[in-house]
Design a protein around this motif. Structure first.
Motif, PDB file in Angstrom:
ATOM      1  N   PHE A 279      91.714 -46.497  29.744  1.00 53.69           N
ATOM      2  CA  PHE A 279      91.318 -45.095  29.611  1.00 53.69           C
ATOM      3  C   PHE A 279      90.219 -44.697  30.579  1.00 53.69           C
ATOM      4  N   LEU A 280      89.279 -45.595  30.837  1.00 55.47           N
ATOM      5  CA  LEU A 280      88.126 -45.245  31.670  1.00 55.47           C
ATOM      6  C   LEU A 280      88.435 -45.441  33.144  1.00 55.47           C
ATOM      7  N   ASN A 281      89.133 -44.495  33.715  1.00 55.35           N
ATOM      8  CA  ASN A 281      89.439 -44.534  35.141  1.00 55.35           C
ATOM      9  C   ASN A 281      89.656 -43.111  35.645  1.00 55.35           C
ATOM     10  N   VAL A 282      89.710 -42.955  36.950  1.00 52.54           N
ATOM     11  CA  VAL A 282      89.837 -41.629  37.544  1.00 52.54           C
ATOM     12  C   VAL A 282      91.175 -40.986  37.201  1.00 52.54           C
ATOM     13  N   GLU A 283      92.199 -41.790  36.951  1.00 52.87           N
ATOM     14  CA  GLU A 283      93.505 -41.232  36.612  1.00 52.87           C
ATOM     15  C   GLU A 283      93.469 -40.478  35.288  1.00 52.87           C
ATOM     16  N   THR A 284      92.638 -40.944  34.346  1.00 49.30           N
ATOM     17  CA  THR A 284      92.517 -40.242  33.071  1.00 49.30           C
ATOM     18  C   THR A 284      91.982 -38.830  33.276  1.00 49.30           C
ATOM     19  N   LEU A 285      90.977 -38.693  34.153  1.00 48.63           N
ATOM     20  CA  LEU A 285      90.448 -37.362  34.464  1.00 48.63           C
ATOM     21  C   LEU A 285      91.535 -36.488  35.083  1.00 48.63           C
ATOM     22  N   GLY A 286      92.369 -37.086  35.942  1.00 51.08           N
ATOM     23  CA  GLY A 286      93.473 -36.341  36.537  1.00 51.08           C
ATOM     24  C   GLY A 286      94.457 -35.870  35.495  1.00 51.08           C
ATOM     25  N   ILE A 287      94.735 -36.740  34.510  1.00 49.40           N
ATOM     26  CA  ILE A 287      95.669 -36.378  33.439  1.00 49.40           C
ATOM     27  C   ILE A 287      95.120 -35.218  32.613  1.00 49.40           C
ATOM     28  N   LEU A 288      93.845 -35.279  32.274  1.00 50.01           N
ATOM     29  CA  LEU A 288      93.230 -34.203  31.491  1.00 50.01           C
ATOM     30  C   LEU A 288      93.255 -32.883  32.257  1.00 50.01           C
ATOM     31  N   ALA A 289      92.962 -32.943  33.564  1.00 48.00           N
ATOM     32  CA  ALA A 289      92.977 -31.725  34.384  1.00 48.00           C
ATOM     33  C   ALA A 289      94.391 -31.165  34.513  1.00 48.00           C
ATOM     34  N   LEU A 290      95.349 -32.047  34.774  1.00 46.83           N
ATOM     35  CA  LEU A 290      96.737 -31.605  34.920  1.00 46.83           C
ATOM     36  C   LEU A 290      97.278 -31.051  33.606  1.00 46.83           C
ATOM     37  N   GLY A 291      96.854 -31.623  32.482  1.00 45.94           N
ATOM     38  CA  GLY A 291      97.291 -31.112  31.184  1.00 45.94           C
ATOM     39  C   GLY A 291      96.854 -29.678  30.972  1.00 45.94           C
ATOM     40  N   ALA A 292      95.619 -29.383  31.355  1.00 47.00           N
ATOM     41  CA  ALA A 292      95.116 -28.010  31.234  1.00 47.00           C
ATOM     42  C   ALA A 292      95.897 -27.061  32.129  1.00 47.00           C
ATOM     43  N   VAL A 293      96.188 -27.507  33.351  1.00 49.39           N
ATOM     44  CA  VAL A 293      96.964 -26.683  34.280  1.00 49.39           C
ATOM     45  C   VAL A 293      98.371 -26.442  33.737  1.00 49.39           C
ATOM     46  N   ALA A 294      98.999 -27.511  33.233  1.00 58.11           N
ATOM     47  CA  ALA A 294     100.359 -27.391  32.707  1.00 58.11           C
ATOM     48  C   ALA A 294     100.419 -26.408  31.552  1.00 58.11           C
ATOM     49  N   PHE A 295      99.460 -26.516  30.635  1.00 62.23           N
ATOM     50  CA  PHE A 295      99.447 -25.642  29.472  1.00 62.23           C
ATOM     51  C   PHE A 295      99.214 -24.183  29.873  1.00 62.23           C
ATOM     52  N   SER A 296      98.297 -23.979  30.818  1.00 61.16           N
ATOM     53  CA  SER A 296      97.995 -22.616  31.267  1.00 61.16           C
ATOM     54  C   SER A 296      99.194 -21.987  31.982  1.00 61.16           C
ATOM     55  N   ILE A 297      99.864 -22.772  32.833  1.00 67.22           N
ATOM     56  CA  ILE A 297     101.037 -22.254  33.547  1.00 67.22           C
ATOM     57  C   ILE A 297     102.153 -21.931  32.565  1.00 67.22           C
ATOM     58  N   GLY A 298     102.350 -22.792  31.566  1.00 66.17           N
ATOM     59  CA  GLY A 298     103.382 -22.534  30.571  1.00 66.17           C
ATOM     60  C   GLY A 298     103.129 -21.237  29.812  1.00 66.17           C
TER      61      GLY A 298
END
Length: 376
Positions: A279-298
């Motif tokens: 969990f503690l890696n830069v990819e997790t931050l990317g996932i959280l950011a992309l999740g927000a983008v995905a939800f907003s676009i939807g």
């Protein structure tokens, strides 16, 4: 002295690593959000507590032979728990609003645009040092945009099990934040006049239509997208239990005891993946950011589609209902109703919003099936 050192080393205290302490703090934050802020408590409490358990040194909860290991392997790695959750959700869903106004399927479909837009976004992140998302990883991350926790867990367990913890936490976090994320997007994309639009009363739907609908949906899925049939099939089965009217005991069990038991184990299983190393890696931050983008676009895509339908349709369609196309049932529909009432005290949009809301559940399952068929 040797005995004292032996006793000291048998405790967990000298074996704690900084990452484990951080993840236990993350687990406590999830518990706080669930208990105090009441954000998705049914899932965040088991997930948060599972994070505490899996990060206890020497306990072995998530190792072979540990309880959480077998919960994850039996229910999540196999995909069984998300499917059982879908059956329970189907038993609690009323398709009446969608059957009465089938055009709302278009709004449920439009809201899934966030999934496919985020798929490309995840791939583009590979251009930044530290990110190495495969096509399977990107597909699993993109499904967060559907705002459907069980679907996100199901697809992640098939395509990117190592990212399951981060994807599940992101999916349920953004589902919980629907009342905060959606209204600004809805207000930005609609005018005050559009938000005041009142929609006509829905027609009454017969029991026969409600029984035939899940069978028709399952038939169409089997023909055109069999890879989505596990999710859609269990959802339709649960709905048929509810609507047929002759197996109330089974319907009540699916809606209550069964889904509650599975929810506990599903949450603990997801929590077992919230270990420091995964969990503690830069990819997790990317996932959280992309999740927000995905939800907003939807959300935005659903609103824009509703605006277009309102211009082309002879009947009034309030563009706000498009925001309910994400499958956060029934929270998204309640948010639409709340925003509608704020702009027009006589504007009750809840039943109208339930149409695209349940269509969004089907849409996210279909999107998962498409991704599974393409990259699985």
């Amino acid at each position: 002295m040797d005995k004292f050192l032996t006793l000291w080393n048998s405790t967990s205290i000298p074996h704690f690593e900084s990452g484990q302490i951080i993840m236990m703090i993350v687990g406590c934050i999830l518990l706080y959000l669930a208990i105090v802020r009441k954000f998705e408590p049914l899932l965040l409490i088991p997930i948060g507590f599972g994070a505490l358990l899996t990060n206890i040194p020497l306990a072995g909860f998530s190792e072979v032979g540990g309880l959480l290991h077998y919960i994850y392997y039996i229910g999540i790695d196999t995909g069984v728990f998300p499917l059982l959750i879908f059956m329970g959700v189907g038993a609690m869903t009323d398709f009446g609003a969608l059957i009465a106004n089938p055009r709302m399927l278009l709004l449920g479909a439009a809201a899934q645009f966030g999934i496919f837009a985020t798929l490309f976004g995840a791939i583009l992140l590979n251009g930044i040092p530290g990110f190495e998302f495969t096509l399977q990883d990107a597909s699993a991350i993109a499904i967060i945009g559907g705002a459907d926790g069980p679907t996100a867990i199901f697809l992640a367990s098939k395509l990117a099990p190592e990212l399951l913890g981060a994807i599940a936490v992101a999916a349920y976090s953004y589902m919980a934040l629907v009342p905060i994320i959606q209204p600004p997007i809805m207000n930005a994309l609609t005018s005050p006049e559009e938000r005041k639009i009142q929609m006509g009363q829905l027609r009454e739907v017969s029991k026969k239509e409600k029984i035939l609908f899940p069978l028709a949906v399952l038939g169409a899925t089997l023909i055109f997208l069999p890879s989505a049939s596990p999710l859609v099939g269990m959802f339709c089965f649960g709905n048929l239990l509810k609507e047929c009217g002759v197996v109330d005991r089974l319907s009540n069990t699916a809606q209550n005891e069964l889904i509650n038991i599975v929810t506990i184990f599903l949450g603990l299983g997801v929590g077992s993946k919230l270990s420091a190393e995964s969990f503690l890696n830069v990819e997790t931050l990317g996932i959280l950011a992309l999740g927000a983008v995905a939800f907003s676009i939807g959300t935005a895509a659903g609103v824009l589609m509703a605006k277009l339908m309102n211009k082309l349709s002879k009947e009034n369609i309030n563009p706000l209902v498009g925001a309910a196309g994400v499958s956060a049932v029934p929270m998204a529909a309640r948010v639409v109703n709340k925003v509608g009432l704020e702009n027009n005290p006589h504007n009750f949009l809840l039943m109208h919003a339930m149409g695209p809301n349940v269509a969004g559940v089907l849409g996210s399952a279909v999107a998962a099936g498409i991704l599974l068929a393409l990259v699985g």
